[in-house]
Design a protein around this motif. Structure first.
Motif, short mmCIF file in Angstrom:
data_model
loop_
_atom_site.label_atom_id
_atom_site.label_comp_id
_atom_site.label_asym_id
_atom_site.label_seq_id
_atom_site.Cartn_x
_atom_site.Cartn_y
_atom_site.Cartn_z
N TRP A 87 0.86 -1.45 -0.13
CA TRP A 87 0.05 0.08 0.08
C TRP A 87 0.72 1.31 -0.02
O TRP A 87 0.63 2.22 -0.58
CB TRP A 87 -1.04 0.02 1.22
CG TRP A 87 -1.57 1.27 1.46
CD1 TRP A 87 -2.72 1.84 0.86
CD2 TRP A 87 -1.08 2.15 2.55
NE1 TRP A 87 -2.94 3.01 1.29
CE2 TRP A 87 -2.11 3.40 2.43
CE3 TRP A 87 -0.20 2.36 3.50
CZ2 TRP A 87 -1.97 4.63 3.30
CZ3 TRP A 87 0.10 3.50 4.33
CH2 TRP A 87 -0.97 4.42 4.07
N ALA A 88 2.09 1.28 0.87
CA ALA A 88 2.82 2.24 0.79
C ALA A 88 3.77 2.46 -0.35
O ALA A 88 4.91 3.41 -0.41
CB ALA A 88 3.73 2.23 2.04
N GLY A 89 3.61 1.60 -1.34
CA GLY A 89 4.66 1.82 -2.34
C GLY A 89 5.94 1.23 -2.12
O GLY A 89 6.98 1.61 -2.72
N ARG A 90 6.21 0.22 -1.27
CA ARG A 90 7.35 -0.09 -0.67
C ARG A 90 7.31 -1.75 -0.55
O ARG A 90 6.62 -2.48 -1.39
CB ARG A 90 7.62 0.27 0.85
CG ARG A 90 7.63 1.74 0.88
CD ARG A 90 8.56 2.59 0.20
NE ARG A 90 9.79 2.47 0.83
CZ ARG A 90 10.19 2.93 1.93
NH1 ARG A 90 9.25 3.94 2.53
NH2 ARG A 90 11.29 2.77 2.28
N ARG A 91 8.26 -2.31 -0.01
CA ARG A 91 8.26 -3.60 0.28
C ARG A 91 8.71 -4.13 1.50
O ARG A 91 9.58 -3.14 2.27
CB ARG A 91 9.06 -4.49 -0.87
CG ARG A 91 10.32 -3.83 -0.90
CD ARG A 91 11.24 -4.55 -2.25
NE ARG A 91 12.59 -4.25 -2.28
CZ ARG A 91 13.60 -4.42 -1.61
NH1 ARG A 91 13.47 -5.22 -0.40
NH2 ARG A 91 14.66 -3.87 -1.83
#
Length: 429
Positions: free
Chosen positions: A288-292
């Motif tokens: 969701w945060a554009g991360r991993r």
């Protein structure tokens, strides 16, 4: 007998004593009914953990290292963690609380006598007191498990501790970790367990990593944005579990903005690392945060690699063991500390609270390192290798300093939330 050997014996005795003091605190805090009750099907009765740590101590130190006669050969199967699932242990003919206390006390007396006479060199099991260190860590690990059981029990609160320190410095954003290889794992740490070995070179591409674990406030944004209702952010297995288990918020959060902590309802602190989230929740937030989630190698490089020297440290702050100013460990506080509370524990790259506060989920499945050898028994690590288990790193506020270091590896099913688990995010450079 050398001065160094005497110091090692003194260290072992001290660490055995510290572990037993904590076990006593966790088991004496409740009445006998609570000791024998199963507070969750995920957990053993506290009285089982109490006798189990004594049984493991007897097996390895009294019988194996010491070569002594068994104290209670008849109970070995009852306290074999692989023979009986946790949910079934209340139905076993377990030692009652008084019997368990007498048993562990008898075993400890024999162990201290073994310690006085055993050589602490030669055979691998006793070299640098490895077997004693293994048992210290085993008891402390069960103490953390018992602390998790206390978190799940209902009734009057029985544990208390002062609050952690307030933030000493603002911590936010991310750091850049340059690409390159580093030494992962260890071949020299005296009490390192088999899954931490051997040391080996690993190449890690450049990446960015959060300077601090994800906080309650940031996680609330995920909830408010409908993160639990949008399958885009979840792996297929994670979305299936979210639906089946009815996940809508971290475990122990209430709808009115509180969380239940060891029997007390307290306001959710937006600056504390989020805790009691499973791997699927952590991975969904990251998406969701554009991360991993970071890989295990990325996490360890950020925690140990010193860019000035190129060497791997024992801890983020250096090679000295954890002190009170470095990390929130050992249930000294019964909660994670707010972000920025431990600037002395930061890594050279400026990553904070890598040790203590919350176990951090990483993306990596649990496996052995190249050259792994099971020691001293396969059931400690090897039988758990594979895609069923995800790795956690760094320890929590409930982890003792003897049972965590920059190379220490924990693992659990990706659905688990009763553990003191949180996470931080990464992204490719």
């Amino acid at each position: 007998m050398t001065v160094e050997t005497n110091r090692l014996r003194d260290l072992v005795a001290t660490e055995l004593g510290r572990a037993r003091d904590r076990t006593t605190l966790l088991t004496e805090a409740v009445d006998e009914g609570d000791l024998v009750r199963q507070h969750s099907p995920l957990m053993s009765p506290l009285v089982w953990d109490l006798a189990h740590v004594g049984n493991q101590e007897e097996l390895w130190l009294v019988r194996d290292v010491g070569g002594r006669e068994p104290v209670r050969h008849d109970i070995d199967e009852l306290y074999d963690a692989f023979k009986h699932a946790r949910r079934d242990r209340t139905r076993l003919p377990l030692l009652n609380p008084d019997e368990a206390r007498r048993y562990v006390a008898t075993v400890r007396d024999k162990v201290l006598d073994v310690l006085d006479h055993a050589p602490l060199e030669g055979a691998r099991l006793v070299e640098r007191a490895f077997a004693f260190g293994m048992i210290v860590q085993h008891e402390q690990q069960h103490d953390e498990t018992m602390l998790a059981t206390h978190q799940l029990r209902a009734g009057v609160p029985v544990l208390s501790a002062p609050p952690p320190p307030s933030p000493a410095t603002p911590v936010g954003g991310e750091v850049f970790v340059p690409g390159g290889d580093f030494e992962m794992g260890t071949s020299t740490e005296a009490w390192a367990l088999d899954n931490e070995r051997p040391a080996h070179r690993v190449f890690v591409p450049p990446f960015h990593l959060d300077r601090a674990p994800v906080t309650n406030g940031r996680y609330q944004e995920f909830i408010d944005a409908g993160g639990y209702d949008d399958p885009r952010w979840w792996t297929p297995a994670g979305w299936s579990h979210r639906q089946t288990a009815g996940l809508t918020r971290p475990e122990h959060w209430t709808p009115d903005g509180h969380l239940i902590r060891f029997g007390r309802a307290v306001p959710i602190d937006p600056d504390e690392p989020v805790v009691h989230v499973c791997w699927y929740e952590a991975a969904a937030f990251a998406a969701w945060a554009g991360r991993r989630l970071p890989t295990e190698a990325e996490w360890e490089k950020a925690a140990r690699w010193d860019p000035a020297t190129g060497r791997s440290r024992r801890y983020p702050w250096g090679d000295d063991p954890p002190a009170a100013e470095h990390a929130n460990l050992g249930q000294r506080h019964l909660q994670p500390a707010p972000v920025g509370a431990y600037p002395a524990g930061a890594s050279p790259l400026g990553v904070h609270q890598l040790i203590g506060d919350v176990w951090e989920w990483v993306s990596t499945d649990f496996h052995g390192y190249p050259g792994f050898t099971a020691f001293p028994y396969r059931e400690y690590s090897e039988v758990f290798f594979g895609a069923d288990y995800k790795v956690l790193r760094g320890g929590s506020f409930g982890t003792d300093r003897s049972a965590v270091r920059g190379t220490f590896r924990n693992w659990d099913y990706p659905i688990r939330r009763q553990i003191f688990s949180g996470f931080r995010c990464a992204r490719d450079a």
